[in-house]
Design an enzyme around this catalytic site. Structure first.
Site, short mmCIF file in Angstrom:
data_model
loop_
_atom_site.label_atom_id
_atom_site.label_comp_id
_atom_site.label_asym_id
_atom_site.label_seq_id
_atom_site.Cartn_x
_atom_site.Cartn_y
_atom_site.Cartn_z
N LYS A 32 0.68 -1.01 0.02
CA LYS A 32 -0.42 -0.40 -0.01
C LYS A 32 0.89 1.45 0.11
O LYS A 32 0.74 2.01 -0.75
CB LYS A 32 -1.08 -0.18 1.51
CG LYS A 32 -2.25 -1.06 1.63
CD LYS A 32 -2.81 -1.02 2.20
CE LYS A 32 -2.03 -1.47 4.31
NZ LYS A 32 -1.40 -2.58 4.11
N THR A 33 1.93 0.97 0.84
CA THR A 33 2.88 2.32 0.83
C THR A 33 3.30 2.59 -0.50
O THR A 33 3.97 3.86 -0.37
CB THR A 33 3.35 2.30 2.05
OG1 THR A 33 2.91 2.36 3.62
CG2 THR A 33 4.46 3.27 2.15
N ASP A 223 -2.07 7.97 3.96
CA ASP A 223 -1.54 6.19 3.80
C ASP A 223 -2.05 6.12 5.41
O ASP A 223 -2.72 7.22 6.03
CB ASP A 223 0.14 6.51 3.98
CG ASP A 223 1.13 4.96 4.18
OD1 ASP A 223 -0.51 3.86 3.90
OD2 ASP A 223 1.55 4.99 4.28
N GLU A 224 -2.33 5.36 5.86
CA GLU A 224 -2.31 4.75 7.56
C GLU A 224 -4.27 4.92 6.95
O GLU A 224 -4.65 5.42 9.09
CB GLU A 224 -1.69 4.95 7.74
CG GLU A 224 -0.02 4.31 8.47
CD GLU A 224 -0.55 2.67 7.81
OE1 GLU A 224 -1.35 2.42 8.71
OE2 GLU A 224 1.12 2.09 8.60
N GLN A 254 -5.32 -3.46 10.69
CA GLN A 254 -4.51 -2.92 11.58
C GLN A 254 -5.11 -1.20 12.29
O GLN A 254 -4.56 -0.21 12.80
CB GLN A 254 -3.30 -2.91 10.77
CG GLN A 254 -2.75 -3.24 9.98
CD GLN A 254 -1.45 -3.07 9.16
OE1 GLN A 254 -0.72 -2.80 9.69
NE2 GLN A 254 -2.03 -3.31 7.85
N ARG A 610 5.11 -7.41 10.80
CA ARG A 610 6.15 -6.11 10.63
C ARG A 610 7.11 -7.45 10.40
O ARG A 610 8.42 -6.93 9.83
CB ARG A 610 6.92 -5.71 12.03
CG ARG A 610 6.18 -4.45 12.70
CD ARG A 610 5.08 -3.82 11.34
NE ARG A 610 3.76 -3.65 11.49
CZ ARG A 610 3.43 -3.80 10.15
NH1 ARG A 610 4.23 -3.16 8.93
NH2 ARG A 610 2.56 -3.86 9.60
N1 LIG Z 1 5.63 -5.98 -6.77
C1 LIG Z 1 6.29 -5.54 -5.74
N2 LIG Z 1 7.89 -5.81 -5.98
C2 LIG Z 1 8.68 -6.31 -4.85
N3 LIG Z 1 8.31 -5.77 -3.89
C3 LIG Z 1 7.22 -4.97 -3.38
C4 LIG Z 1 6.10 -5.11 -4.35
N4 LIG Z 1 5.42 -4.52 -3.39
C5 LIG Z 1 5.51 -4.32 -2.30
N5 LIG Z 1 6.76 -4.89 -2.07
C6 LIG Z 1 7.47 -4.69 -0.73
O1 LIG Z 1 7.00 -5.62 0.15
C7 LIG Z 1 7.06 -4.62 1.76
C8 LIG Z 1 5.85 -4.25 1.78
O2 LIG Z 1 5.15 -3.45 1.51
P1 LIG Z 1 4.32 -1.83 2.10
O3 LIG Z 1 5.11 -1.50 3.16
O4 LIG Z 1 4.53 -1.23 0.24
O5 LIG Z 1 3.38 -2.63 2.35
P2 LIG Z 1 2.35 -2.27 2.90
O6 LIG Z 1 1.11 -2.22 2.55
O7 LIG Z 1 1.84 -0.30 3.23
O8 LIG Z 1 2.34 -2.52 4.47
P3 LIG Z 1 2.03 -2.05 6.06
O9 LIG Z 1 0.23 -2.19 6.14
O10 LIG Z 1 2.19 -2.59 6.95
O11 LIG Z 1 1.78 -0.55 6.21
C9 LIG Z 1 7.68 -3.21 0.71
O12 LIG Z 1 9.59 -3.70 1.42
C10 LIG Z 1 7.59 -3.34 -0.35
O13 LIG Z 1 8.65 -3.01 -1.17
MG LIG Z 2 2.30 0.86 4.81
#
Ligand SMILES: Nc1ncnc2c1ncn2[C@@H]1O[C@H](COP(=O)(O)OP(=O)(O)OP(=O)(O)O)[C@@H](O)[C@H]1O
Ligand SMILES: [Mg+2]
Length: 758
Positions: A32-33, A223-224, A254, A610
């Site tokens: 997402k981020t 975000d969040e 979350q 995490r």
């Molecule tokens: N398509 C992709 N290819 C490779 N790595 C990815 C891809 N999408 C996400 N990632 C990697 O996966 C990890 C998690 O991504 P991110 O932090 O954006 O998730 P999130 O959904 O925001 O998580 P959270 O809910 O914990 O905030 C990061 O290290 C990110 O770089």
């Molecule tokens: Mg995130």
């Protein structure tokens, strides 16, 4: 465009969806981020002005990291994006527009201590009983009201709130709220909640201002999103009402800030508020191993109140989640420190690959001690931060008052500091006189002769002259933040006072003050900061959140310790989730209902997700709490881990204790009959404890190897030197001279748990 290659199909769709409202509700680690980062870069690549993008993040640190990543795609233009926490962004807007509400651009931001100090003063002035009107209670009521956008007038007029206050036996609450707001206003100060509350008032009552920002921001992203409160939701909704380009990402699973007014309902409202909403699901987790994802899924599936999501990962299977049982909190610290030490050596990891996550800040102590003993570098995020230290707040008090002479709380802090012979009664009198005459304290202070020939008025005159000279530097000579702060530290006498204090603490405080000056210097020297004024520096400091580690970038290789709340959005190769005990986690204080239990469980889910490669979960069987040793039961959450992916940590050494992991059964919460992790762990084991410490600095205890002259550590008595070993048949005793006034003790070696310190 190369960067799009780093995205999967739905992620790319989200990045390329530019027009109209967009929502992504997806599980942890699904990118997402990452989508927000790439989407921002993409917007700029396709011609959107960076100044027209508003990106709201959870911490300033997250904003900084995203800016950095965007920079690698689009270069320097990333600097111009409006990016930061709700509080920092709207503080900035209030600096520009606050005059509309009667504030000057130099308004102070009251931190929690300032708010409490003001409330305490009001309770006293009104002759209320401070045992009934507890400061925290009053502050919470005020904060909740503001977050729900209930101003003092509406508060006092509300029969429901009046009834609540009557039941809580605090009928004067409404009046306190009113006075609190009036006094903050007179002090030209806003508290944290005001930054959102006043922004809402600004946009409600000044449509031309709202209109300006509605047109300025062509794209708004959050975000969040699950942790926004009503006040924040309304701001984003209003800001994007014209362009309708709003993109929110979050995970209902979350949501961990309900206690601060965050409302999952916002996600549901969003669907209702935007009929043309496009919703995108992300289901692939890129962060964690299969084992971690499976365990996380098994935890969150127990919550009834959630949106349905499937999360899978193509990552490796990974190791099972390990459960570590410790006999005490101190042992928990030692076991984890030694596990980190071993893993770092064997697997070639760096300290920064590890994180220790806990439910409450107070738990950090045993880990700090253990890590320090093994020379493992660590940092604590949150807790008492640098800017909360007394000597720092003292100088900041001077700086705040130099910028804003209405700041009553800064005034109270510094007027007699260093001592100028001004008594508390005189200070209280000045504050009350100012309030009664409806003028700022500065009017009284700078004209003290007219008001009274009060005792200490010579001191007050000296103070007022000092402040006038500081004001001159800022307002007339336009000196930058560093020049002013450096002068203030010296001229106020604060620096000298600390310099003359030759105790160890005095030296540390002196160094801290120097460190503050260094920080201001680097703020001034940073080419990215265009405005180098003291007011801007002070604003950046007041808005540091707990999760913003402020540290030297060259020195980041450290184990990170923090609360789970601060860990949101972050990821670490190895995660140690500690203190999984009933009453601690789930926290007894937070558990009033099934809903509270669900919030604690979401917190558990955040913690587990995490971890990238390996997750270890520990609990202690006893722990010091409020000065007493307390027996602890393992947390009910341990029963909720999918048993197929859980194992007891392998003992590194032999000890005679048998694991006695009992599933918890409390009224209302029944342990599942299906095979649980707990039962798995209950399998007969002869020893499940680690040896105390395994490392190069320490040697494992072997009673036979003990000899006179060795330095040892005892769990209770601390460090000591063995004077002699006495043998009586099979019984061996050690006579040990312990440090720190404990003195000489004779211990039976078959019972004493001693560690040899080499
Ligand atoms: N398509 C992709 N290819 C490779 N790595 C990815 C891809 N999408 C996400 N990632 C990697 O996966 C990890 C998690 O991504 P991110 O932090 O954006 O998730 P999130 O959904 O925001 O998580 P959270 O809910 O914990 O905030 C990061 O290290 C990110 O770089
Ligand atoms: Mg995130």
């Amino acid at each position: 465009m190369d960067y799009l290659a780093g995205l999967n199909e739905p992620q790319r769709k989200a990045v390329e969806h530019i027009d109209g409202p967009l929502m992504i509700i997806a599980g942890a680690g699904s990118g997402k981020t990452r989508v927000l980062t790439y989407r921002t870069a993409h917007l700029i690549e396709t011609g959107v002005d960076p100044f027209a993008i508003l990106l709201l993040t959870f911490t300033n640190k997250a904003a900084g990291e995203m800016r950095h990543r965007i920079e690698t795609v689009i270069g320097n233009a990333a600097k111009n994006i409006w990016m930061g926490t709700f509080h920092s962004i709207f503080a900035k807007i209030l600096r520009f527009e606050g005059e509309r509400l009667g504030y000057t651009s130099n308004f102070s931001i009251y931190d929690t201590d300032d708010s409490k100090s003001l409330i305490r003063a009001l309770i006293k002035e009104k002759n209320l009983d401070d045992k009934v009107y507890k400061v925290n209670l009053v502050l919470n009521r005020i904060s909740n009201a503001k977050n729900r956008l209930i101003g003092p007038a509406q508060y006092t007029g509300s029969s429901i709130l009046a009834e609540e206050d009557r039941l809580a036996r605090i009928p004067a609450m409404g009046e306190l709220y009113q006075l609190y707001c009036a006094r903050c206003f007179a002090a030209n100060a806003m508290d944290f909640d005001d930054l959102l509350f006043q922004t809402n008032i600004l946009f409600r009552d000044h449509l031309d201002v709202l209109n300006k920002y509605q047109h300025k921001f062509k794209h708004v992203m959050v975000d969040e999103f699950q942790d926004t409160n009503v006040s924040q939701y309304l701001i984003t909704k209003k800001l994007s009402a014209v362009n309708r380009n709003i993109c929110v990402v979050g995970d209902d699973a979350q949501s961990i800030y309900a206690f601060r007014g965050a409302d999952i309902q916002n996600i549901l409202n969003f669907e209702r508020d935007y009929s043309d909403l496009v919703t995108i699901k992300l289901e692939e987790n890129y962060r964690s191993t299969k084992a971690i994802v499976a365990v996380a899924n098994s935890i969150i599936s127990r919550n009834k109140n959630q949106l349905k999501k499937d999360v899978f990962t193509s990552n490796e299977d990974g190791d099972d989640i390990e459960i570590i049982r410790a006999s005490s909190d101190n042992e928990e610290g030692r076991m984890i420190a030694s596990t980190i030490f071993e893993a770092a050596q064997k697997e070639n990891l760096t300290w920064s690959d590890f994180a220790i996550l806990y439910r409450t800040n107070a738990q950090s102590r045993s880990f700090e001690e253990a890590l320090r003993r093994l020379n493992i570098k660590y940092r604590i995020i949150g807790g008492v931060s640098f800017y909360q230290r007394k000597e720092i707040k003292d100088v900041l008090g001077y700086l705040r008052f130099t910028v804003n002479q209405n700041d009553e709380e800064a005034f109270k802090r510094i007027i007699n500091l260093p001592k100028r012979g001004i008594g508390d009664t005189t200070i209280a009198k000045i504050v009350v006189t100012a309030a009664e005459n409806n003028v700022p304290v500065w009017d009284i202070v700078s004209n003290i002769g007219q008001f009274q020939a009060a005792r200490g008025s010579a001191g007050i005159e000296a103070f007022s002259d000092l402040i006038k000279s500081f004001k001159l530097m800022v307002e007339v000579e336009k000196k930058d933040a560093y020049e002013v702060a450096n002068h203030v530290a010296k001229a106020s006498g604060l620096l000298r006072e600390l310099y003359e204090d030759k105790t160890v603490e005095g030296l540390a405080r002196y160094q801290n003050l120097q460190e503050l000056l260094n920080a201001i210097k680097s703020f001034v020297d940073n080419p990215e900061n265009e405005d180098k004024s003291l007011a801007t520096f002070l604003q950046s400091v007041s808005l540091l959140t707990n999760a913003d580690a402020d540290e030297d970038p060259a020195d980041r290789d450290k184990v990170t310790m923090m609360t789970i709340h601060s860990a949101k959005g972050l990821e670490f190769n190895r995660v140690f989730l500690v203190g999984l005990e009933e009453d601690l986690f789930p926290s007894q204080m937070m558990l009033q209902s099934q809903q509270d239990l669900e919030e604690e469980r979401r917190l558990f889910y955040v913690a587990v997700t995490r971890a990238e490669k390996k997750l270890m979960i520990s609990y202690a069987e006893s722990r010091y709490q409020f000065g007493r040793l307390k027996a602890c039961e393992p947390s009910r959450f341990l029963n909720e881990l999918d048993p197929n992916f859980v194992k007891m940590a392998k003992p590194a050494g032999a000890r005679k204790e048998v694991a006695s992991f009992r599933p918890v059964q409390k009224t209302g919460f029944t342990a599942k009959p299906a095979p649980s992790a707990a039962q798995l762990i209950q399998k007969p084991t002869t020893n499940t404890n680690y040896q105390h410490v395994v490392s190069t600095n320490f040697q494992a205890t072997d009673a036979l190897a003990l000899a006179a002259g060795q330095k040892v550590e005892h769990a209770k008595f601390g460090f000591g030197l063995i004077k002699r070993i006495e043998v009586n048949g099979a019984e061996r005793k050690a006579v040990i001279d312990f440090e720190k006034g404990v003195g000489e003790k004779t211990l039976l070696l078959s019972f004493a748990k001693l560690m040899v310190v080499s």
